[in-house]
Design a protein around this motif. Structure first.
Motif, PDB file in Angstrom:
ATOM      1  N   THR A 312       0.789  -1.204  -0.023  1.00  0.00           N
ATOM      2  CA  THR A 312       0.168   0.055   0.136  1.00  0.00           C
ATOM      3  C   THR A 312       0.877   1.258   0.062  1.00  0.00           C
ATOM      4  N   ASP A 313       1.471   1.404   0.971  1.00  0.00           N
ATOM      5  CA  ASP A 313       2.495   2.665   1.074  1.00  0.00           C
ATOM      6  C   ASP A 313       3.502   2.727  -0.159  1.00  0.00           C
ATOM      7  N   GLU A 314       3.990   1.861  -0.515  1.00  0.00           N
ATOM      8  CA  GLU A 314       4.860   1.818  -2.039  1.00  0.00           C
ATOM      9  C   GLU A 314       3.874   2.255  -2.895  1.00  0.00           C
ATOM     10  N   ILE A 315       2.927   1.718  -3.231  1.00  0.00           N
ATOM     11  CA  ILE A 315       1.910   2.112  -4.326  1.00  0.00           C
ATOM     12  C   ILE A 315       1.426   3.463  -4.355  1.00  0.00           C
ATOM     13  N   ALA A 316       1.026   3.874  -2.979  1.00  0.00           N
ATOM     14  CA  ALA A 316       0.586   5.225  -2.961  1.00  0.00           C
ATOM     15  C   ALA A 316       1.688   6.364  -3.280  1.00  0.00           C
ATOM     16  N   GLU A 317       2.996   5.837  -2.895  1.00  0.00           N
ATOM     17  CA  GLU A 317       3.958   6.912  -3.402  1.00  0.00           C
ATOM     18  C   GLU A 317       4.085   6.808  -4.694  1.00  0.00           C
ATOM     19  N   ALA A 318       4.066   5.799  -5.469  1.00  0.00           N
ATOM     20  CA  ALA A 318       4.118   6.021  -6.894  1.00  0.00           C
ATOM     21  C   ALA A 318       3.005   6.923  -7.486  1.00  0.00           C
ATOM     22  N   PHE A 319       1.914   6.936  -6.869  1.00  0.00           N
ATOM     23  CA  PHE A 319       0.858   7.682  -7.207  1.00  0.00           C
ATOM     24  C   PHE A 319       1.185   9.193  -6.803  1.00  0.00           C
ATOM     25  N   ARG A 320       1.617   9.289  -6.139  1.00  0.00           N
ATOM     26  CA  ARG A 320       2.166  10.792  -5.282  1.00  0.00           C
ATOM     27  C   ARG A 320       3.243  11.326  -6.334  1.00  0.00           C
ATOM     28  N   GLY A 321       3.990  10.332  -6.696  1.00  0.00           N
ATOM     29  CA  GLY A 321       5.149  10.715  -7.510  1.00  0.00           C
ATOM     30  C   GLY A 321       4.686  11.200  -9.046  1.00  0.00           C
ATOM     31  N   ALA A 322       3.444  10.919  -9.627  1.00  0.00           N
ATOM     32  CA  ALA A 322       2.823  11.242 -10.857  1.00  0.00           C
ATOM     33  C   ALA A 322       1.699  12.329 -10.383  1.00  0.00           C
ATOM     34  N   ASP A 323       1.850  13.018  -9.414  1.00  0.00           N
ATOM     35  CA  ASP A 323       0.968  14.219  -8.819  1.00  0.00           C
ATOM     36  C   ASP A 323      -0.595  13.762  -9.012  1.00  0.00           C
ATOM     37  N   ILE A 324      -0.694  12.400  -8.033  1.00  0.00           N
ATOM     38  CA  ILE A 324      -2.054  11.882  -7.903  1.00  0.00           C
ATOM     39  C   ILE A 324      -1.780  11.793  -6.419  1.00  0.00           C
ATOM     40  N   VAL A 325      -2.913  12.526  -5.629  1.00  0.00           N
ATOM     41  CA  VAL A 325      -2.946  12.145  -4.108  1.00  0.00           C
ATOM     42  C   VAL A 325      -4.209  11.266  -4.016  1.00  0.00           C
ATOM     43  N   VAL A 326      -3.945  10.122  -3.559  1.00  0.00           N
ATOM     44  CA  VAL A 326      -4.828   9.281  -3.155  1.00  0.00           C
ATOM     45  C   VAL A 326      -4.777   9.036  -1.647  1.00  0.00           C
ATOM     46  N   ARG A 327      -5.723   7.894  -1.142  1.00  0.00           N
ATOM     47  CA  ARG A 327      -5.850   7.788   0.192  1.00  0.00           C
ATOM     48  C   ARG A 327      -5.314   6.465   0.769  1.00  0.00           C
ATOM     49  N   PRO A 328      -4.288   6.111   1.051  1.00  0.00           N
ATOM     50  CA  PRO A 328      -3.619   4.964   1.642  1.00  0.00           C
ATOM     51  C   PRO A 328      -4.051   4.563   2.992  1.00  0.00           C
ATOM     52  N   PHE A 329      -4.241   3.383   3.211  1.00  0.00           N
ATOM     53  CA  PHE A 329      -4.556   2.849   4.395  1.00  0.00           C
ATOM     54  C   PHE A 329      -3.657   1.623   4.691  1.00  0.00           C
ATOM     55  N   SER A 330      -2.465   2.170   5.225  1.00  0.00           N
ATOM     56  CA  SER A 330      -1.404   1.086   5.361  1.00  0.00           C
ATOM     57  C   SER A 330      -1.530  -0.459   5.718  1.00  0.00           C
TER      58      SER A 330
END
Length: 356
Positions: A312-330
């Motif tokens: 979860t945290d790894e994939i959420a960071e990939a989204f953030r790196g693409a300027d997409i802010v998502v809601r992760p639940f670790s």
């Protein structure tokens, strides 16, 4: 320098993490973390706001105009309607009114992340019942969890953050198993996005009339796009809602929020056209993710759920790196709100890159 002596705080409150809002987005990023409506308010709503009560005056403490409007809409008395600063505020009020030390409150998990905190603040014990396969409520297990200490049960449909609904038949069978002196809170914050014909509709089915222990919650934050003004409502039995009113913070609904909510009801047909657009985008996003191999539950809300587990945290960071802010639940998954049209393709591109 010695440390100051601070007031004593309840240990369980000191250990409780504050509610964590979805991350804010930069100017070039898509904010898909808070289930907000991507559309700006309608011009008619903005126009109505120009004539609100001056901010040096207190608002109507009970939001009478809005309660009268909602009462007329649903065919109930004005006292059968309660308005507060978002449906989550009413959740807090109802749990405070129903449960205290030694009592239990049942809800599905994972569900809305505010539920554990509001139960703890009341001094009650949370009973979390794991979701069934597909991110759905396990209502049989929730009914089995009822004891003589149970004071309230929260049913979230569509479920936040996974998306599936509770059907009308499932809810009716569930209610029949619950003692009539146990409060059932039907949290329908995303009801306007539901297209499933068999979904429970607490207001349309008037479940609060046949079962006075049921309170139905709705909000203007999501479909109506008034998240920044904070206004939600409940329909239920007068005595139950009076208990919620007694625990609420006075004057919490501003005149601007009340005016905007009424103007939004006036423009409901136009607003629901926007909801239909969001539903189309939801379908495109969910279908696109499933075609990549993601196990996306049958969402009936304005978000999709990716069960990403330990990644979860790894994939959420990939989204953030693409300027997409998502809601992760670790350790569990990622909730992605349905946003602007341009965001769909970008989300799918990142999701394809990280899928394995």
């Amino acid at each position: 320098m010695t440390e100051p002596i601070l007031p004593r705080i309840r240990p369980e409150i000191a250990a409780l993490a504050p509610y964590r809002q979805g991350k804010q987005a930069g100017p070039d990023a898509f904010k898909l973390s808070s289930n907000e409506n991507p559309f700006d308010p309608l011009p008619s709503v903005l126009e109505a706001l120009q004539g609100t009560t001056p901010i040096n005056r207190y608002p109507d403490a009970s939001a009478t105009r809005l309660r009268e409007r909602l009462g007329a809409r649903y065919g109930v008395g004005v006292d059968n309607v309660h308005v507060a600063s978002g449906s989550v505020a009413i959740l807090y009020q109802l749990v405070q009114a129903a449960a205290s030390v030694g009592d239990e409150v049942i809800y599905a998990w994972r569900s809305f992340e505010a539920y554990p905190g509001l139960v703890l603040v009341a001094g009650a014990t949370a009973v979390q019942v794991p979701l069934a396969e597909g991110g759905r409520h396990d209502l049989d297990a929730m009914a089995d969890a009822v004891t003589d200490r149970t004071r309230a049960i929260i049913v979230c449909t569509p479920n936040n953050p996974t998306g599936p609904i509770v059907t009308s038949a499932e809810f009716a069978a569930f209610v029949d198993r619950i003692p009539s002196d146990v409060l059932i809170i039907l949290d329908e914050a995303y009801a306007e996005f539901v297209t499933a014909a068999d979904a429970v509709d607490g207001l349309g089915e008037r479940v609060f009339e046949t079962h006075p222990n049921i309170v139905v919650l709705r909000t203007f934050s999501k479909a109506y796009g008034l998240a920044g003004l904070r206004v939600g409502y409940a329909i239920g039995h007068v005595q139950v809602l009076n208990a919620a009113r007694a625990t609420g913070i006075p004057l919490s609904v501003t005149s601007a929020a009340e005016t905007a909510a009424i103007a939004s009801l006036d423009a409901e047909a136009e607003l629901l056209e926007r909801v239909a657009v969001i539903v189309e985008r939801r379908t495109a996003l969910a279908d696109g993710l499933r075609s990549q191999g993601w196990d996306v539950p049958d969402t009936q809300s304005n978000f999709v759920w990716l069960p990403t587990g330990e990644r979860t945290d790894e994939i959420a960071e990939a989204f953030r790196g693409a300027d997409i802010v998502v809601r992760p639940f670790s350790g569990d998954g990622i909730r992605i709100s349905v946003g602007e049209h341009e965001s769909i393709e970008k989300v799918l591109r990142v999701a394809a890159d990280v899928h394995s």
